[in-house]
Structure formats: structure tokens, C-alpha cells
Write a protein that holds these residues in place. Structure first.
Motif, PDB file in Angstrom:
ATOM      1  N   HIS A  68     -19.818  46.966 104.174  1.00  0.00           N
ATOM      2  CA  HIS A  68     -20.371  45.518 105.010  1.00  0.00           C
ATOM      3  C   HIS A  68     -19.873  44.316 105.155  1.00  0.00           C
ATOM      4  CE1 HIS A  68     -24.016  45.674 101.961  1.00  0.00           C
ATOM      5  NE2 HIS A  68     -23.315  45.664 101.016  1.00  0.00           N
ATOM      6  N   ARG A  69     -20.002  43.586 106.354  1.00  0.00           N
ATOM      7  CA  ARG A  69     -19.083  43.031 107.048  1.00  0.00           C
ATOM      8  C   ARG A  69     -17.923  42.134 106.794  1.00  0.00           C
ATOM      9  NH1 ARG A  69     -20.111  42.065 112.866  1.00  0.00           N
ATOM     10  NH2 ARG A  69     -18.719  40.629 112.608  1.00  0.00           N
ATOM     11  N   GLN A  70     -18.109  41.534 105.800  1.00  0.00           N
ATOM     12  CA  GLN A  70     -17.545  40.421 105.645  1.00  0.00           C
ATOM     13  C   GLN A  70     -16.046  41.682 104.001  1.00  0.00           C
ATOM     14  OE1 GLN A  70     -16.815  37.157 105.338  1.00  0.00           O
ATOM     15  NE2 GLN A  70     -18.578  37.999 106.211  1.00  0.00           N
ATOM     16  N   GLU A  71     -17.026  42.426 103.621  1.00  0.00           N
ATOM     17  CA  GLU A  71     -15.846  43.806 103.281  1.00  0.00           C
ATOM     18  C   GLU A  71     -15.080  44.324 104.412  1.00  0.00           C
ATOM     19  OE1 GLU A  71     -15.285  43.995 100.215  1.00  0.00           O
ATOM     20  OE2 GLU A  71     -16.441  42.692  99.783  1.00  0.00           O
ATOM     21  N   ILE A  72     -15.174  44.297 105.276  1.00  0.00           N
ATOM     22  CA  ILE A  72     -14.613  45.131 106.346  1.00  0.00           C
ATOM     23  C   ILE A  72     -13.594  44.579 106.495  1.00  0.00           C
ATOM     24  CG2 ILE A  72     -14.224  46.309 108.547  1.00  0.00           C
ATOM     25  CD1 ILE A  72     -17.125  47.035 108.191  1.00  0.00           C
ATOM     26  N   LYS A  73     -13.469  42.580 106.910  1.00  0.00           N
ATOM     27  CA  LYS A  73     -13.054  41.554 107.837  1.00  0.00           C
ATOM     28  C   LYS A  73     -12.173  41.172 106.238  1.00  0.00           C
ATOM     29  CE  LYS A  73     -16.545  39.144 109.899  1.00  0.00           C
ATOM     30  NZ  LYS A  73     -16.657  37.466 110.661  1.00  0.00           N
TER      31      LYS A  73
END
Length: 314
Positions: A101-106
Motif C-alpha cells: 500500500h502507498r501509505q505504508e511505503i510513504k
């Protein structure tokens, strides 16, 4: 070895106890395990892993920076411990499996930036860009909300513009039996053309205009042609609005606007396809000396009557 278990009461400093500040000599610890408390999550690793890369962790555990420890000897790092295990895995192997997920990568990238792990930051940025490209729409179709917005879109566009106006609510008369089907065919053709010529032509939709179904074609901010798809059927007792589907004419005018791309690049196939209509227009001039091609070509469906109003005996 790493774990995400929070500190128990036996490992927590006593009330009023202040963490001790001290230095660590990486050479003296070697491959011995050190205990880390990162935001309440416990991790075990070696100084060798923590000092493999030129990061803030290397500065902490090579004696260049002071570190805080509690009375049990746990080294305290005041950061969220959720992604610290991933940080350690990257330091060990120089690669990791990034979250989906994008939020986890961020969130992981924020931790990597804090610890100055540039390689991991680059990995996260590349993954975020790939995900952005993956979910980027193939083409976006603006929907007109006001005449001023339409004017700004057309004038500011560096590409030719094709606009479809469809608004059944403005119909003052009853439809014929196949008008709904033809209206849907016009909308379907608009969608197909927008996918085919995406990037070369700006396609916009208008649902607030006066016409029921009408195509407009613009080049370099100027209206070039218009194809009105509605006509009136005069029946015995009433008149009805009929929606047509002039597919060939619409497709031809779409090819015509491609000649107005910026920068202009000669396209032999387009010139050949449109040479007939342009040659006919070049021989027709109005009273002021302007050629017909400099005016808007308005193509309307032929209107006809099904009502015979001749008197009997004729």
C-alpha cells in the motif's frame, strides 16, 4: 533476530529514572548483539549490521554520537518501531520486499529519511512512482460546468478539441422509438474516439447546453465544424425529435481537427483523407472574400416530413 513486543514493567525505567547517555565503541562490541528499544518495540541485532552503511545508525553505534540507554541496558531510539524491522533487513541484505500500500511505503520512506538510508529512500520513491503510473487514468474527460469554463478550456488547449453536447432534459418533444439507442451510440463513439486519440485531442463533454446531441470541433482555439444529430419528424398529429447517428461524418471531422495539432506535422494519411472536403471548400468564397474553410462547417441531419398535407383530389 527482531521482535515487536513492547517493554514490560521489568524492563521499563523506574519512575524518576533518567536514561543514561553514553558512547558505544563499535570495535569493542564486534558481532555481539545489542538490544534496541525503538518506540516501545524491541529489536536485537549486531553493531556490524547497524554500521554497514553510512547512515545515522552508523554514527550512533560507531561512537560518533551519544546514545541513550535505560537501567536494563536497552538502547533507546525515539522513533516509531513499526518499520524498524524492515530497516534492519535492508541494512543486512541491501534489498527488501516493500509494502503493497502507498501509505505504508510513504511511512517507511519517512523512517528511511530519518535514518539517512538513501538507498531505501530511492527504492520507496521508485515504487511510489510505479504505483502512480499504474493507477494513472488512460485519459481524462472534462465535463463542462459553465460557458466560461468551456471557453477557458478551448482557448488554453494546445491540442485540437472535440466536444460532445448531450442533454435529453432539454427535449421539448417526445422521442422517436430509436432515438435513445442513437443517443447512446453517439456517446459510445465519443468514448472510443477519446481512447484512440488520447494525447492528441482534448475531448470534453457538455451536459448543460441547449441541444440534445451535438458535436463541435475546434482547432487552435477556433470552432471549425459542428455536427448536429437531431432533427424533427412531423407526424400526422404531432412532431417528434429524432436523434441520428452520423458516424462517418463525425469520424471525418475528428480527422480534420488533427490537422490543427501543435506543432503542425504534415500527416500524409490525414491530408489524403481530408483532401476531398478541403478541395471543395477552397472553391467556395462568401461575399466578403473569406473562404468557406475559414467559417464553421455546420452539418445538420436532413429534416423531413412524414405527413402528407396535400388536399384530396390533387
Amino acid at each position: 533476530m527482531s521482535g515487536d513486543t513492547c517493554l514490560g514493567s521489568a524492563l521499563c525505567p523506574a519512575v524518576g529514572h533518567k536514561p543514561k547517555a553514553g558512547g558505544l565503541k563499535g570495535g569493542s562490541l564486534g558481532n555481539k548483539y545489542v538490544r534496541l528499544n525503538v518506540g516501545g518495540s524491541l529489536y536485537y541485532t549486531t553493531v556490524q549490521v547497524l554500521t554497514r552503511h553510512d547512515t545515522m545508525l552508523k554514527a550512533m553505534f560507531s561512537g560518533r554520537m551519544e546514545v541513550l540507554t535505560d537501567k536494563e541496558g536497552w538502547i533507546l531510539i525515539d522513533r516509531c518501531g513499526k518499520h524498524f524491522g524492515t530497516i534492519l533487513n535492508y541494512l543486512r541484505d541491501d534489498t527488501i520486499a516493500l509494502p503493497k500500500h502507498r501509505q505504508e511505503i510513504k511511512a517507511l520512506m519517512a523512517e528511511a529519511k530519518y535514518y539517512l538510508i538513501q538507498g531505501l529512500v530511492d527504492m520507496c520513491q521508485a515504487a511510489l512512482q510505479d504505483k502512480k503510473d499504474l493507477y494513472e487514468p488512460v485519459c481524462s474527460i472534462p465535463i463542462i460546468t459553465s460557458p466560461k469554463e468551456e471557453e477557458r478550456l478551448i482557448e488554453s488547449s494546445m491540442k485540437p478539441v472535440v466536444k460532445l453536447l448531450y442533454n435529453r432534459s432539454n427535449n421539448k418533444y417526445s422521442y422517436t422509438s430509436n432515438s435513445d439507442d442513437n443517443l447512446l451510440k453517439n456517446i459510445e463513439l465519443f468514448d472510443k474516439l477519446s481512447l484512440r486519440f488520447n494525447g492528441r485531442v482534448l475531448f470534453i463533454k457538455d451536459v448543460i447546453g441547449d441541444e440534445i446531441c451535438c458535436w463541435s470541433f475546434y482547432g487552435q482555439g477556433r470552432k471549425l465544424a459542428e455536427v448536429c444529430c437531431t432533427s424533427i419528424v412531423y407526424a400526422t398529429e404531432k412532431k417528434q425529435t429524432k436523434v441520428e447517428f452520423p458516424e462517418a461524418r463525425i469520424y471525418e471531422e475528428t480527422l480534420n481537427v488533427l490537422l490543427y495539432e501543435t506543432p503542425r506535422v504534415p500527416d500524409n494519411s490525414l491530408l489524403e483523407a481530408t483532401s476531398r472536403s478541403r478541395s471543395q471548400a477552397s472553391h467556395c468564397e462568401d461575399d466578403d472574400g473569406f473562404e468557406l474553410r475559414d467559417r464553421v462547417r455546420r452539418i445538420h441531419v436532413k429534416r423531413y416530413s412524414t405527413y402528407d398535407d396535400r388536399q384530396l383530389g390533387h
